[in-house]
Motif scaffolding. Structure first.
Motif, PDB file in Angstrom:
ATOM      1  N   GLY A 141      35.637  36.915  33.107  1.00  0.00           N
ATOM      2  CA  GLY A 141      35.641  36.451  34.495  1.00  0.00           C
ATOM      3  C   GLY A 141      37.007  36.054  35.026  1.00  0.00           C
ATOM      4  N   CYS A 142      38.078  36.375  34.304  1.00  0.00           N
ATOM      5  CA  CYS A 142      39.411  35.994  34.766  1.00  0.00           C
ATOM      6  C   CYS A 142      39.956  37.039  35.734  1.00  0.00           C
ATOM      7  CB  CYS A 142      40.373  35.889  33.577  1.00  0.00           C
ATOM      8  SG  CYS A 142      39.925  34.586  32.448  1.00  0.00           S
ATOM      9  N   HIS A 143      40.793  36.559  36.643  1.00  0.00           N
ATOM     10  CA  HIS A 143      41.530  37.467  37.522  1.00  0.00           C
ATOM     11  C   HIS A 143      42.800  37.888  36.796  1.00  0.00           C
ATOM     12  CE1 HIS A 143      39.271  36.570  41.340  1.00  0.00           C
ATOM     13  NE2 HIS A 143      38.744  35.734  40.456  1.00  0.00           N
ATOM     14  N   THR A 144      42.941  39.170  36.536  1.00  0.00           N
ATOM     15  CA  THR A 144      44.068  39.610  35.720  1.00  0.00           C
ATOM     16  C   THR A 144      44.838  40.734  36.395  1.00  0.00           C
ATOM     17  OG1 THR A 144      42.742  41.278  34.608  1.00  0.00           O
ATOM     18  CG2 THR A 144      42.830  39.089  33.586  1.00  0.00           C
ATOM     19  N   MET A 145      46.030  40.955  35.925  1.00  0.00           N
ATOM     20  CA  MET A 145      46.826  42.098  36.360  1.00  0.00           C
ATOM     21  C   MET A 145      47.697  42.531  35.200  1.00  0.00           C
ATOM     22  SD  MET A 145      47.306  44.073  38.861  1.00  0.00           S
ATOM     23  CE  MET A 145      48.313  45.533  38.865  1.00  0.00           C
ATOM     24  N   LEU A 146      47.757  43.829  34.964  1.00  0.00           N
ATOM     25  CA  LEU A 146      48.583  44.344  33.879  1.00  0.00           C
ATOM     26  C   LEU A 146      49.769  45.115  34.449  1.00  0.00           C
ATOM     27  CD1 LEU A 146      48.815  44.918  30.744  1.00  0.00           C
ATOM     28  CD2 LEU A 146      47.680  47.078  31.245  1.00  0.00           C
ATOM     29  N   LEU A 147      50.952  44.708  34.033  1.00  0.00           N
ATOM     30  CA  LEU A 147      52.150  45.445  34.440  1.00  0.00           C
ATOM     31  C   LEU A 147      52.804  45.982  33.179  1.00  0.00           C
ATOM     32  CD1 LEU A 147      53.734  42.797  36.884  1.00  0.00           C
ATOM     33  CD2 LEU A 147      52.369  44.790  37.505  1.00  0.00           C
ATOM     34  N   ASP A 163      46.678  34.993  39.467  1.00  0.00           N
ATOM     35  CA  ASP A 163      46.258  35.879  38.382  1.00  0.00           C
ATOM     36  C   ASP A 163      46.850  35.476  37.037  1.00  0.00           C
ATOM     37  OD1 ASP A 163      45.020  37.277  40.342  1.00  0.00           O
ATOM     38  OD2 ASP A 163      46.216  39.108  40.148  1.00  0.00           O
ATOM     39  N   ILE A 164      46.191  35.933  35.992  1.00  0.00           N
ATOM     40  CA  ILE A 164      46.816  35.930  34.671  1.00  0.00           C
ATOM     41  C   ILE A 164      47.511  37.281  34.556  1.00  0.00           C
ATOM     42  CG2 ILE A 164      46.444  35.884  32.183  1.00  0.00           C
ATOM     43  CD1 ILE A 164      44.024  34.102  32.699  1.00  0.00           C
ATOM     44  N   VAL A 165      48.826  37.246  34.580  1.00  0.00           N
ATOM     45  CA  VAL A 165      49.589  38.493  34.636  1.00  0.00           C
ATOM     46  C   VAL A 165      50.039  38.857  33.229  1.00  0.00           C
ATOM     47  CG1 VAL A 165      51.410  39.702  35.858  1.00  0.00           C
ATOM     48  CG2 VAL A 165      50.512  37.559  36.796  1.00  0.00           C
ATOM     49  N   PHE A 191      52.061  38.207  41.630  1.00  0.00           N
ATOM     50  CA  PHE A 191      50.682  38.148  41.156  1.00  0.00           C
ATOM     51  C   PHE A 191      50.350  36.752  40.634  1.00  0.00           C
ATOM     52  CE2 PHE A 191      51.312  42.778  40.961  1.00  0.00           C
ATOM     53  CZ  PHE A 191      50.187  43.175  41.662  1.00  0.00           C
ATOM     54  N   PHE A 192      51.341  36.148  40.011  1.00  0.00           N
ATOM     55  CA  PHE A 192      51.162  34.785  39.505  1.00  0.00           C
ATOM     56  C   PHE A 192      50.819  33.841  40.651  1.00  0.00           C
ATOM     57  CE2 PHE A 192      53.119  30.600  38.781  1.00  0.00           C
ATOM     58  CZ  PHE A 192      52.432  30.213  37.650  1.00  0.00           C
TER      59      PHE A 192
END
Lengths: 631, 308
Positions: free
Chosen positions: A486-492, A531-533, A526-527
């Motif tokens: 359920g976390c909001h994430t983003m992958l770079l 988000d958890i980036v 994003f931070f």
């Protein structure tokens, strides 16, 4: 002995005449038994002579007779006290005359600042001004002491109101650690002892916070910088270079480079009166001897071969003007930076900063107590880091060659930009002028609000390591796990960034640095969105990773080093890159033709050649849970 | 990570060493003012450290009034010989010959001729452009506003309202014609720090800092050692004719000229006792210095004229 293990904390106190600063300091000194009977007796006598009924504690702090006669403070004074765990040095700066000059001076050596706010008056212009100066001086910790709580019936409402007003304002500032403490300096509530009158307040007392705030981590232990002070030559067989390590650490046997000559050598020994050291660190004063006979003199800088400062003779800086006589654009000044004096010109003042509002104003001149962003040209290059990353190599003073007065304090932002870039900037600024509040007013929706809705905190997890060390694999698995929870994430990662945002960059050292700079800035966006980036980049250079780290608050950035022997990476070669290098299709490649600087102090080390992916993902989620990023 | 933690005394030490090296690099002819006291002892050790393995490249200078304790002279000469330092002793012979004494001229005048004037003459005579002093900001409230690099005009005067701001550790060492500088490398040390450092480093100090039985007379609440009056050449016993001589255990907390240095009652015969005493005391360090008690601003006035 306990005293020997005590650490030191330097802090600056700012406040205006009536918000009780002297009473607060008097209280701290009194309760830690740092005021002596005879000192007390002397001011008691003076108070009586002046016809005051009560002993005026402020008199203890005003050092000069003119001040005592006039009842004002005219200069920075230093006070000393200690508690069982720490020694404290207070830079006590007055609230009115020459305010900016004195606060800048007091703040320059401080690791923490206390701003006093009178609970009856709330957040005033000056409370904002104090915050702005502290932010410009990059003091990492700020305590906002809301004083005179006794006069507002110890009201939680009043306290909360002030906190929220100040928090809204401080979003604009570059201070990561702000705490609020409700106190009554007069009655002693929450100064050294917990108050019975404010049971609703669950935080620590002022003294407890001062005793426990963690400041070691604020030191820069990454970038080794050693400005040479003196050459020590007691006899023909010894030639040592004396100095104080400004930042970083150094070991005997390490390779170093000397600026400006660029010659290299290795550290033969680290000499001190007490004993020879294997390793030395900031802020130790030591003598270095080198393996090779090289001509080095005062003003040169010894650094690690793979971690160089910037070398420029055209820089941009924020300066605070401290002289009665206004700035002169045409005449030369003498600039002192580390152990070096150079001639300097100020060809251009970019803008003046209003310390009450942070607004920028165009100006041609600069007078006492004004702060501005300027361009500076020096007669020979400076070896510097930005003030933000390194106070020691990022600060300077300007001296008037005629009067010999110290006329300005300066903080380096970086190299000056080209004229084209500047023109662009000026245009952008002009268009922002219509709605000035969009220039510096933080994010529309505060990060905190976003985090509350997300149900977890924002964070940046930064993977670094060789190509093939497993960064992407772990990052991808980790993101899936967090997303499923359920976390909001983003992958770079290299793919997402290099195909768009950084499509114009290649693989030279400069381009790699720029790539990481952009990645770091993107991560920050994003931070801020809560988000958890998760970032996965080789990011071979310490300095670039330090940059990315510097964008994010301290406890929200996790450097994860995917440690793996180069042989294993080559064998894995998931994208066939090592093969291409071998065939000569790729020229610049980390670990083969260009260098990888191992992280000095990563938050997490993932040994991917020894452990399974699932194992590592579980460990990482455990750690961020422990740090209260996720529940 | 913990290995990079840096205890307070080591940090103060490193800062003081940094200051001394800046002075040696930037001034032509520095000198260290050596008063034989505990602060001087610490300052000398810091100088040894700053230039190790070399010797510190400046002489020590003692401004003597002739009224110091015999133990101080003995210690001074032995200490300087042991460490191989160059010692210069300067006295204002003209006024010493005239019999300058606090009980005759008053403390202010006596200090002015023998110490302030003596110092200014000596600095001029040797053409020193920078002089290290062991003063600490914590000692006295006007010193709390003193800079580490304190600029003096050609008459040695301090102008407290016109001081250069001192930022970071970037000391402005440039002087105008006629100016000299007093440099205070112990600015941020406290009395407790000095003693803790003396213990940590095993630094020798004059034995009269420690308690033993001494003959004193109490005058205005200050215990003046009886030997004080033996240093007055003429009518030596007349000054304490009607005062009672007592024998008590006492020590000297800070050292100056005998007639103006009071003892404090104390049982501290060891360094450990002494440190505990200093930590627990409720009296300031210069409580026993007659010269500070003239008025609330006594020290400030002396400093403006060129005193330390």
């Amino acid at each position: 002995m306990p005293t020997r293990e005590k650490t030191l904390l330097r802090f600056v106190t700012t406040g205006s005449v009536d918000d009780g600063k002297s009473t607060l300091i008097g209280r701290l000194l009194y309760e830690t038994k740092s005021i002596f009977e005879d000192q007390y007796a002397a001011v008691e006598k003076t108070s009586k002579k002046r016809g005051q009924d009560e002993v005026d504690l402020a008199l203890l702090l005003d050092g000069l007779s003119t001040e005592r006669e006039q009842g004002i403070t005219i200069d920075v004074a230093y006070r000393y006290f200690e508690s069982p765990n720490r020694k404290f040095i207070i830079a006590d700066t007055p609230g009115h005359v020459q305010y900016t000059r004195n606060t800048v001076t007091g703040a320059s050596t401080s690791e923490l600042a206390i701003i006093l706010i009178d609970a009856r008056n709330g957040v005033l212009t000056q409370s904002r001004r104090h915050g702005i100066i502290i932010s410009l001086l990059q003091i990492p910790h700020l305590i906002v002491a809301i004083n005179k709580m006794d006069l507002v019936d110890y009201s939680e409402e009043v306290y909360k109101d002030i906190v929220s007003t100040y928090q809204d304002f401080s979003e604009k500032l570059d201070i990561h650690d702000i705490v609020f403490i409700p106190v009554s300096a007069l009655k002693g509530d929450n100064v050294t002892a917990k108050s019975d009158n404010m049971s609703w307040y669950e935080g620590s007392t002022l003294l407890h916070y001062l005793e426990t705030v963690h400041v070691t981590a604020d030191r820069n232990l990454l970038d080794f910088r050693f400005p040479v002070q003196n050459v020590i030559r007691p006899h023909l067989d010894f030639r040592g270079f004396a100095g104080r390590i400004t930042s970083g650490t150094i070991n005997a046997g390490e390779e170093i480079a000397i600026l400006p000559s660029g010659r290299t050598s290795t550290v033969e020994s680290i000499v001190t009166y007490d004993n020879e050291l294997k390793e030395a660190f900031a802020p130790q004063s030591v003598v270095l001897t080198l393996a090779d006979k090289i001509d080095i003199s005062r003003g040169d800088m010894i650094v690690r071969k793979n971690n160089l400062p910037q070398i420029e003779n055209h820089i941009e800086a924020i300066i605070c003007w401290m002289d009665e006589e206004a700035i002169s654009n045409g005449n030369p000044y003498i600039l002192k930076h580390t152990t070096k004096y150079v001639k300097a010109f100020i060809p251009r003042i970019l803008y003046k900063i209003d310390v009450n509002t942070l607004h920028r104003e165009k100006t041609d001149t600069l007078s006492l107590n004004e702060i501005a962003r300027v361009e500076i040209r020096t007669a020979s290059p400076l070896f510097f880091d930005s003030y933000k990353n390194n106070h020691g190599t990022g600060s300077f003073i300007l001296i008037d060659p005629y009067t010999s007065n110290t006329v300005a304090a300066g903080m380096i932002r970086g190299p000056a930009r080209t004229i084209d870039e500047l023109a662009e900037k000026t245009e952008a600024k002009a268009s922002q002028k219509k709605s000035p509040h969009t220039v510096w007013s933080g994010w529309n929706i505060p990060k905190k609000t976003r985090e509350e809705r997300n149900g977890h905190k924002a964070a940046v997890l930064w993977f670094t390591g060789y190509s093939g060390s497993g960064k992407s694999t772990i990052a991808r698995n980790l993101e899936k796990t967090l997303f499923a929870a359920g976390c909001h994430t983003m992958l770079l990662d290299g793919d997402t960034i290099r195909h768009g945002l950084c499509g114009d960059l290649g693989f030279s050292n400069e381009d790699r640095s720029e790539n990481i700079r952009r990645a770091g800035e993107a991560a920050k966006l994003f931070f801020e969105s809560g988000d958890i980036v998760i970032c996965a980049f080789i990011s071979p250079f310490e300095r670039d990773r330090a940059f990315a780290r510097a964008l994010i608050p301290k406890d929200r950035f996790f450097e994860i080093y995917t440690k793996c022997s180069l042989d294993v990476c080559k064998r894995r070669d998931p994208n066939g890159l090592y093969k291409k290098v071998k065939n000569g299709e790729i020229k610049e490649f980390t670990g083969i033709s260009s260098h990888y600087e191992e992280p000095q102090a990563p938050e997490i080390i993932a040994e991917t050649d020894l452990r399974t992916v699932d194992d590592i993902v579980t460990e990482i989620t455990g750690i961020i849970k422990e740090k209260e990023i996720i529940k | 990570m913990n290995s990079y933690s840096f205890p307070y005394l080591k940090q103060l030490e490193s800062e003081s060493i940094h200051i001394m090296r800046e002075v040696v690099a930037e001034f032509k002819n520095p000198v260290m003012l050596y008063s034989v006291g505990k602060d001087s002892s610490v300052m000398v050790r810091l100088a040894q450290k700053a230039f190790y393995p070399g010797k510190f490249p400046f002489p020590l200078m003692h401004i003597d009034t002739g009224y110091k304790f015999p133990e101080m002279y003995e210690f001074r000469d032995r200490f300087c010989e042991e460490i191989g330092a160059t010692l210069i002793v300067e006295r204002n012979e003209e006024w010493i010959a005239k019999g300058c004494h606090p009980l005759k001229l008053g403390t202010d005048k006596c200090c002015w001729y023998l110490k302030t004037q003596g110092l200014l003459d000596a600095l001029k005579k040797h053409d020193f452009d920078a002089a290290f002093g062991g003063a600490r900001r914590e000692e006295e409230k006007s010193r709390a506003k003193e800079r580490v690099f304190s600029i003096r005009d050609e008459f040695g005067q301090w102008d407290p309202k016109n001081q250069r701001p001192e930022l970071w550790d970037l000391y402005n060492t440039r002087l105008n014609e006629g100016q000299t500088v007093r440099v205070f490398p112990l600015s941020n040390w406290t009395e407790v720090d000095i003693w803790n450092y003396i213990r940590m480093e095993n630094i020798p100090v004059v034995p009269i800092y420690f308690a033993r039985e001494r003959e004193v007379i109490a005058r205005n609440g200050i215990l003046i050692p009886v030997s004080a009056f033996s240093t007055v050449q003429d009518d030596e016993n007349s000054h304490y004719n009607n005062e009672k001589i007592r024998k008590i255990n006492c020590r000297f907390r800070s050292l100056g000229c005998i007639p103006c240095t009071g003892a404090i009652p104390s049982e501290s015969t060891t360094l450990d006792d002494l440190i505990i005493e200093v930590i627990n005391t409720r009296k300031s360090e210069r409580e026993n210095r007659v010269i500070d008690l003239g008025s609330d601003a006594a020290m400030e006035d002396k400093k403006k004229e060129g005193y330390f």
